[in-house]
Design an enzyme around this catalytic site. Sequence first.
Site, PDB file in Angstrom:
ATOM      1  N   LYS A 237    -100.664  15.907 -20.665  1.00 57.40           N
ATOM      2  CA  LYS A 237    -101.450  16.039 -19.609  1.00 57.40           C
ATOM      3  C   LYS A 237    -102.790  15.575 -20.593  1.00 57.40           C
ATOM      4  CE  LYS A 237    -105.337  17.403 -17.213  1.00 57.40           C
ATOM      5  NZ  LYS A 237    -105.600  18.932 -15.922  1.00 57.40           N
ATOM      6  N   GLN A 238    -103.718  14.776 -20.106  1.00 54.13           N
ATOM      7  CA  GLN A 238    -104.416  14.085 -21.911  1.00 54.13           C
ATOM      8  C   GLN A 238    -105.168  12.710 -20.941  1.00 54.13           C
ATOM      9  OE1 GLN A 238    -106.808  14.369 -24.029  1.00 54.13           O
ATOM     10  NE2 GLN A 238    -104.726  13.998 -25.319  1.00 54.13           N
TER      11      GLN A 238
END
Length: 349
Positions: A237-238
């Site tokens: 997740k970014q």
Amino acid sequence: MIDKIKELLGNEADSLLNYKAKFPKEKIHLPGPDFVDRIFAPSDRNINVLRNLQWIFNTGRLAGTGYLSILPVDQGIEHSAGASFAPNPDYFDPENIVKLAMEGGCNAVASTLGVLGMTARKYAHKIPFIVKINHNELLTYPNKYDQIMFAGVRQAYDMGAAAVGATIYFGSEESTRQIQEVSDAFAYAHELGMATILWCYLRNSAFKTKEKDYHVSADLTGQANHLGVTIEADIIKQKLPENNGGYNALNFGKTHKKVYSDLTSDNPIDLTRYQVINNYMGRAGLINSGGASGENDFVEAARTAVINKRAGGMGLISGRKAFQRPMEDGVKLLNLIQDVYLTKEVTIA
């Protein structure tokens, strides 16, 4: 649906929907119905990890596509319960969080040990649970920024979770300890058969200058992703990148001029593709975060989904935009995100 997407994108519709990426899509591993077989079956993952990953991919409106729409609600700790749930107090009740994920057609729901534990016997077999095992809490005065363990991997396993999630603040003074803690936790999760999702966030006051906030630069977030897949995060997740050149502007670390000349451009699709490249060329899926809720949530959600999909990403993990409004509207927002991934006219750039 493509007409609605174009309408939401407005003046950016052409530049986002018709752009050809600088780095060729043929060189990256794209999401698809066979992603677990194609990517993870040859890996060292426990067979039960493959089963749980497949369960996540086969749940919700995006089932069978290889794309993910995940509802994350850990903001009650990360941003305080008041700041998160006062706009819609129904979500102080953990059951409504799970209900929103299910009604919204999500692949999974990610939340705290307390939220998911309180509802596990009723829902853990109906929608994949992702237990977030560490958090940054803001009650300590003065505030500090450190991800500390709130839950154990075994607790997630015992409630029937499909995966565990964790955050590392890369670039912070505490990152060395966090990397070691999360690496150990992910190894244990894989041993028990759960998938692993890593929030690869940057955290250092030096990364924010008068000119730009390099916490969202493609080169720095890309390297955070690369560290994340090194400790065997199955999904990264970014935050969606908003700029580039963090290494050069801050004059630290190591980079290469071809990162900026050959692998990226100023187009957000190229910047996001660089994040995918750092995820072992897409072998670990990239899900971008939805960000804070505001006045143009539906526009921003559609834009982020289009950029992520066209870059070769795996989906969105969007929380506040969905749960800080009535459930019916939250479902509509989640469905809009999913519609982008279901719309064939939104192609890989």
